[in-house]
Design a protein around this motif. Structure first.
Motif, PDB file in Angstrom:
ATOM      1  N   SER A 169      54.405  40.390  41.673  1.00  0.00           N
ATOM      2  CA  SER A 169      53.741  40.451  40.629  1.00  0.00           C
ATOM      3  C   SER A 169      52.043  40.024  40.544  1.00  0.00           C
ATOM      4  CB  SER A 169      53.873  39.189  39.596  1.00  0.00           C
ATOM      5  OG  SER A 169      53.176  38.797  38.680  1.00  0.00           O
ATOM      6  N   VAL A 170      51.377  40.453  40.317  1.00  0.00           N
ATOM      7  CA  VAL A 170      49.485  40.096  40.140  1.00  0.00           C
ATOM      8  C   VAL A 170      49.535  38.717  39.993  1.00  0.00           C
ATOM      9  CG1 VAL A 170      47.152  41.170  39.551  1.00  0.00           C
ATOM     10  CG2 VAL A 170      48.767  42.930  41.704  1.00  0.00           C
ATOM     11  N   SER A 171      49.906  38.704  38.651  1.00  0.00           N
ATOM     12  CA  SER A 171      49.915  37.188  37.956  1.00  0.00           C
ATOM     13  C   SER A 171      50.251  36.290  38.287  1.00  0.00           C
ATOM     14  CB  SER A 171      50.643  37.538  36.252  1.00  0.00           C
ATOM     15  OG  SER A 171      51.976  37.840  36.556  1.00  0.00           O
ATOM     16  N   ALA A 172      51.857  36.199  39.398  1.00  0.00           N
ATOM     17  CA  ALA A 172      52.337  35.359  39.977  1.00  0.00           C
ATOM     18  C   ALA A 172      50.830  34.992  40.684  1.00  0.00           C
ATOM     19  CB  ALA A 172      53.644  35.592  40.630  1.00  0.00           C
ATOM     20  N   VAL A 173      50.561  35.704  41.747  1.00  0.00           N
ATOM     21  CA  VAL A 173      49.443  35.674  43.052  1.00  0.00           C
ATOM     22  C   VAL A 173      48.007  34.724  42.034  1.00  0.00           C
ATOM     23  CG1 VAL A 173      47.251  36.773  44.201  1.00  0.00           C
ATOM     24  CG2 VAL A 173      49.757  37.611  44.142  1.00  0.00           C
ATOM     25  N   THR A 174      47.681  35.735  40.912  1.00  0.00           N
ATOM     26  CA  THR A 174      45.569  34.718  40.075  1.00  0.00           C
ATOM     27  C   THR A 174      46.532  33.256  39.550  1.00  0.00           C
ATOM     28  OG1 THR A 174      47.076  35.671  37.869  1.00  0.00           O
ATOM     29  CG2 THR A 174      45.792  36.731  39.720  1.00  0.00           C
ATOM     30  N   GLU A 175      47.762  33.158  39.227  1.00  0.00           N
ATOM     31  CA  GLU A 175      47.994  31.821  38.632  1.00  0.00           C
ATOM     32  C   GLU A 175      48.347  30.435  40.083  1.00  0.00           C
ATOM     33  OE1 GLU A 175      51.590  29.504  36.547  1.00  0.00           O
ATOM     34  OE2 GLU A 175      52.172  31.925  36.742  1.00  0.00           O
ATOM     35  N   SER A 176      48.638  31.355  40.818  1.00  0.00           N
ATOM     36  CA  SER A 176      48.756  30.751  41.832  1.00  0.00           C
ATOM     37  C   SER A 176      47.291  29.909  42.892  1.00  0.00           C
ATOM     38  CB  SER A 176      49.755  30.893  43.243  1.00  0.00           C
ATOM     39  OG  SER A 176      50.249  29.624  44.416  1.00  0.00           O
ATOM     40  N   PHE A 190      40.649  39.073  37.178  1.00  0.00           N
ATOM     41  CA  PHE A 190      40.712  37.927  38.059  1.00  0.00           C
ATOM     42  C   PHE A 190      39.801  38.461  39.967  1.00  0.00           C
ATOM     43  CE2 PHE A 190      41.238  35.292  41.346  1.00  0.00           C
ATOM     44  CZ  PHE A 190      41.902  34.067  41.280  1.00  0.00           C
ATOM     45  N   PHE A 191      40.056  38.832  40.118  1.00  0.00           N
ATOM     46  CA  PHE A 191      39.038  40.247  41.210  1.00  0.00           C
ATOM     47  C   PHE A 191      37.768  41.068  40.765  1.00  0.00           C
ATOM     48  CE2 PHE A 191      44.021  40.351  41.590  1.00  0.00           C
ATOM     49  CZ  PHE A 191      44.072  39.504  42.810  1.00  0.00           C
ATOM     50  N   ASP A 192      36.877  39.828  40.938  1.00  0.00           N
ATOM     51  CA  ASP A 192      35.371  40.996  40.945  1.00  0.00           C
ATOM     52  C   ASP A 192      35.168  40.664  42.376  1.00  0.00           C
ATOM     53  OD1 ASP A 192      33.611  41.308  40.369  1.00  0.00           O
ATOM     54  OD2 ASP A 192      32.639  39.057  40.110  1.00  0.00           O
ATOM     55  N   ASP A 193      36.055  42.292  42.984  1.00  0.00           N
ATOM     56  CA  ASP A 193      35.639  42.546  43.779  1.00  0.00           C
ATOM     57  C   ASP A 193      34.396  43.721  44.082  1.00  0.00           C
ATOM     58  OD1 ASP A 193      38.027  42.776  44.752  1.00  0.00           O
ATOM     59  OD2 ASP A 193      39.115  44.452  44.520  1.00  0.00           O
ATOM     60  N   ALA A 194      33.798  44.116  42.784  1.00  0.00           N
ATOM     61  CA  ALA A 194      32.355  44.245  42.851  1.00  0.00           C
ATOM     62  C   ALA A 194      31.571  42.957  42.862  1.00  0.00           C
ATOM     63  CB  ALA A 194      31.802  44.906  41.380  1.00  0.00           C
ATOM     64  N   ALA A 195      31.716  41.471  42.602  1.00  0.00           N
ATOM     65  CA  ALA A 195      30.833  40.797  43.412  1.00  0.00           C
ATOM     66  C   ALA A 195      31.042  40.654  44.913  1.00  0.00           C
ATOM     67  CB  ALA A 195      30.472  39.298  42.669  1.00  0.00           C
ATOM     68  N   VAL A 196      32.116  40.580  45.886  1.00  0.00           N
ATOM     69  CA  VAL A 196      32.566  41.240  46.515  1.00  0.00           C
ATOM     70  C   VAL A 196      31.746  41.865  47.460  1.00  0.00           C
ATOM     71  CG1 VAL A 196      33.873  40.753  48.845  1.00  0.00           C
ATOM     72  CG2 VAL A 196      34.482  39.612  46.065  1.00  0.00           C
ATOM     73  N   TRP A 221      53.529  30.526  48.337  1.00  0.00           N
ATOM     74  CA  TRP A 221      52.762  31.242  47.385  1.00  0.00           C
ATOM     75  C   TRP A 221      53.239  32.001  46.016  1.00  0.00           C
ATOM     76  CZ3 TRP A 221      49.433  27.230  48.484  1.00  0.00           C
ATOM     77  CH2 TRP A 221      48.858  26.830  49.411  1.00  0.00           C
ATOM     78  N   PHE A 222      54.192  32.820  46.070  1.00  0.00           N
ATOM     79  CA  PHE A 222      54.154  33.735  44.946  1.00  0.00           C
ATOM     80  C   PHE A 222      55.477  33.950  45.650  1.00  0.00           C
ATOM     81  CE2 PHE A 222      50.347  35.854  47.330  1.00  0.00           C
ATOM     82  CZ  PHE A 222      51.709  36.428  47.595  1.00  0.00           C
ATOM     83  N   PRO A 223      56.368  34.598  44.727  1.00  0.00           N
ATOM     84  CA  PRO A 223      57.438  35.166  44.740  1.00  0.00           C
ATOM     85  C   PRO A 223      57.739  36.355  45.404  1.00  0.00           C
ATOM     86  CG  PRO A 223      57.590  34.506  42.289  1.00  0.00           C
ATOM     87  CD  PRO A 223      55.974  34.097  42.482  1.00  0.00           C
ATOM     88  N   LEU A 224      57.715  37.120  46.448  1.00  0.00           N
ATOM     89  CA  LEU A 224      58.550  38.650  47.420  1.00  0.00           C
ATOM     90  C   LEU A 224      59.742  38.742  46.731  1.00  0.00           C
ATOM     91  CD1 LEU A 224      56.573  37.868  50.305  1.00  0.00           C
ATOM     92  CD2 LEU A 224      55.482  38.693  48.443  1.00  0.00           C
ATOM     93  N   ARG A 225      59.719  40.147  46.255  1.00  0.00           N
ATOM     94  CA  ARG A 225      61.092  40.930  46.299  1.00  0.00           C
ATOM     95  C   ARG A 225      60.705  41.277  47.768  1.00  0.00           C
ATOM     96  NH1 ARG A 225      57.697  43.733  42.123  1.00  0.00           N
ATOM     97  NH2 ARG A 225      57.681  42.484  40.351  1.00  0.00           N
TER      98      ARG A 225
END
Length: 213
Positions: free
Chosen positions: A73-80, A139-145, A63-67
């Motif tokens: 990268s958080v941006s890679a997570v949100t893009e996916s 991207f992460f709306d943790d307050a709404a969660v 789903w996103f690259p892992l080292r």
């Protein structure tokens, strides 16, 4: 992942209308067939869609690259996640609800989608994985969660050799602050899924999605 993802469906298209949808996200290096056999062990009411991740990784996809240290990268997570969301938005209207199930890296995807638009999902199942560190990304709306307290099942083995302890601790803290959590530990499963866990997942989906009190 701008094009439509490869998806394995448990029902033909003409039989999906007005069914609850369960979307499955496989782990790193696997593919859409890896967890599809679980469909037969889950409540038959669901239409199950197992999605292939967009990036080639090892023998399968990611789903996103892992080292090497499992950092990312958080941006890679949100893009996916945003790309999956586009596909979901095209199919969700024919279903009565949408729930998410992710294994390992797939749990990162399932929980990231929930954290973006928590009202969109009936429940989330996370198996042997973790939630990503948002690092302040909007991207992460943790307050709404936290306000919604969604139903989440989290199953894992304390002897899992793959997921770092720091990620488990952060996930535990996040879960207790944001979700109605069903947390179950399994011994001897390591970084995997066993029959007892899938039976528990089926019960969770039955009582939290199909027959909520």
């Amino acid at each position: 992942m701008n094009e439509t993802p490869t998806v394995l469906w448990s029902r033909p298209e003409n039989e999906r209308a007005r069914t609850p949808l369960l979307v499955i996200f496989h782990g790193y290096g696997a593919d859409e067939a890896d967890l599809f056999s679980l469909a037969a062990q889950l409540p038959p009411d669901f239409t199950i869609a197992s999605v292939r991740a967009p990036l080639a990784a090892g023998p399968g996809y990611a789903w996103f690259p892992l080292r090497n240290d499992l950092s990312y990268s958080v941006s890679a997570v949100t893009e996916s996640a945003a790309a999956v969301e586009l596909w979901l938005d095209a199919v969700r209207e024919q279903h009565t609800s949408v729930s998410l199930l992710g294994f390992s890296q797939g749990m990162c995807m399932a929980t990231s989608l929930l954290r973006h638009r928590p009202a969109d999902y009936a429940a989330v199942v996370g198996l042997s994985g973790f939630v990503v560190d948002a690092e302040g990304d909007p991207f992460f709306d943790d307050a709404a969660v936290a306000a919604r307290k969604p139903e989440i099942f989290w199953g894992r083995d304390q002897a899992d050799p793959v997921i770092p302890e720091s990620a488990i601790e952060a996930t535990n803290t996040w879960m207790h602050g944001h979700a109605k959590l069903t947390k179950v530990l399994y011994s001897g499963m390591y970084h995997g899924i066993n029959a007892q866990e899938i039976a528990h997942v089926g019960e969770f989906l039955q009582y939290k999605v199909l027959n909520p009190s």
